[in-house]
Design a protein around this motif. Structure first.
Motif, short mmCIF file in Angstrom:
data_model
loop_
_atom_site.label_atom_id
_atom_site.label_comp_id
_atom_site.label_asym_id
_atom_site.label_seq_id
_atom_site.Cartn_x
_atom_site.Cartn_y
_atom_site.Cartn_z
N LYS A 84 0.86 -1.19 0.00
CA LYS A 84 0.00 0.00 0.00
C LYS A 84 0.89 1.24 0.00
CE LYS A 84 -3.91 -2.00 2.44
NZ LYS A 84 -5.14 -1.73 1.80
N VAL A 85 0.35 2.35 -0.47
CA VAL A 85 1.11 3.59 -0.53
C VAL A 85 1.24 4.18 0.88
CG1 VAL A 85 1.17 5.93 -1.48
CG2 VAL A 85 0.28 4.05 -2.88
N VAL A 86 2.49 4.40 1.29
CA VAL A 86 2.80 4.99 2.60
C VAL A 86 3.90 6.04 2.40
CG1 VAL A 86 2.16 2.93 3.93
CG2 VAL A 86 4.51 3.20 3.12
N ILE A 132 -1.99 -1.31 -5.60
CA ILE A 132 -1.87 -1.34 -7.06
C ILE A 132 -3.26 -1.50 -7.66
CG2 ILE A 132 -0.96 -2.65 -9.03
CD1 ILE A 132 1.50 -3.26 -7.29
N GLY A 133 -3.55 -0.69 -8.67
CA GLY A 133 -4.87 -0.71 -9.29
C GLY A 133 -5.80 0.31 -8.66
N GLY A 134 -5.40 0.85 -7.52
CA GLY A 134 -6.21 1.87 -6.85
C GLY A 134 -6.29 3.14 -7.68
N VAL A 135 -7.36 3.89 -7.48
CA VAL A 135 -7.59 5.09 -8.27
C VAL A 135 -7.67 6.29 -7.34
CG1 VAL A 135 -9.21 6.26 -9.82
CG2 VAL A 135 -8.77 3.81 -10.08
N ALA A 136 -7.00 7.37 -7.73
CA ALA A 136 -7.06 8.64 -6.99
C ALA A 136 -7.52 9.72 -7.95
CB ALA A 136 -5.70 8.98 -6.41
N GLU A 137 -8.54 10.45 -7.56
CA GLU A 137 -9.04 11.53 -8.40
C GLU A 137 -8.74 12.87 -7.75
OE1 GLU A 137 -13.01 11.21 -9.93
OE2 GLU A 137 -12.90 9.02 -9.89
N ARG A 147 2.33 0.77 -10.00
CA ARG A 147 3.41 0.10 -9.30
C ARG A 147 3.71 0.84 -7.99
NH1 ARG A 147 6.91 -0.03 -13.53
NH2 ARG A 147 8.30 1.56 -12.74
N ILE A 148 4.08 0.10 -6.98
CA ILE A 148 4.49 0.69 -5.69
C ILE A 148 5.79 0.02 -5.26
CG2 ILE A 148 3.88 1.04 -3.26
CD1 ILE A 148 0.94 0.58 -4.05
N SER A 149 6.78 0.85 -4.92
CA SER A 149 8.03 0.27 -4.39
C SER A 149 8.48 1.08 -3.20
CB SER A 149 9.11 0.19 -5.46
OG SER A 149 9.40 1.45 -6.00
#
Length: 149
Positions: A84-86, A132-137, A147-149
Motif C-alpha cells: 500500500k502507498v505509505v 496497485i490498481g487503486g484510483v485517486a481523483e 506500481r508501488i516500491s
C-alpha cells in the motif's frame, strides 16, 4: 541500488546541500553585521543592520523548512517495500513517478523524472493507503496506481 534508493539518496543530498548553504549564508550575514557594528554609526548603520536582520530571519525560516524536510526524509526506510502507498513509497501512476515524502523539486534519475510530494498534498492524500490498481481523483484528473516500491 534500486531506483527508490537512488531517489531517496538524491533527495537526502539535495536537502543536506540546501541546509549547508543556508547555514553558510546566515553565518556570513552574522559576520557582516558584527563587522559593520564595529565600523559604523548613525542612521545608515541602523538601516543596514535592520536589513541584515530581516534577511537573516528569512534565511532562518528557509533553514527551518529544510530541517523539517530532512526530518521527514529521515523517517523513511528506502529499503522497505509495501503493498500500500505509505510515506516513502515510490509510486508509478499514469506513467508518472511519485515519491511520497516532502514537497521537493523534481529530479531526474537514470532518465526517469521523479516528483516528490507530501502525503498532505491533494494527490498525496488521495494515494495514501491505496494498493496497485487503486484510483485517486484530483480535480478532473484520475490517477491509477500501476506500481508501488
Amino acid at each position: 541500488m534500486t531506483l527508490k534508493q537512488k531517489v531517496y539518496a538524491r533527495y537526502q543530498q539535495l536537502v543536506s546541500d540546501k541546509i549547508d548553504a543556508f547555514r553558510d549564508m546566515i553565518s556570513a550575514l552574522s559576520e557582516d553585521a558584527q563587522n559593520d557594528a564595529k565600523s559604523s554609526a548613525g542612521d545608515k548603520h541602523e538601516t543596514a543592520l535592520s536589513m541584515m536582520h530581516l534577511e537573516q530571519e528569512k534565511l532562518n525560516l528557509k533553514l527551518a523548512e529544510c530541517l523539517e524536510q530532512k526530518a521527514i526524509l529521515d523517517k523513511i526506510d528506502p529499503e522497505s517495500t509495501n503493498d500500500k502507498v505509505v510515506l516513502g513509497s515510490l509510486v508509478v501512476a499514469n506513467g508518472i513517478h511519485l515519491f511520497l515524502s516532502a514537497a521537493l523539486p523534481k529530479v531526474v534519475i537514470d532518465g526517469v523524472s521523479i516528483l516528490a510530494l507530501s502525503p498532505q498534498s491533494p494527490l498525496g492524500s488521495k494515494l495514501v493507503g491505496k494498493s496497485i490498481g487503486g484510483v485517486a481523483e484530483v480535480n478532473t484528473s484520475t490517477y491509477t496506481i500501476e506500481r508501488i516500491s
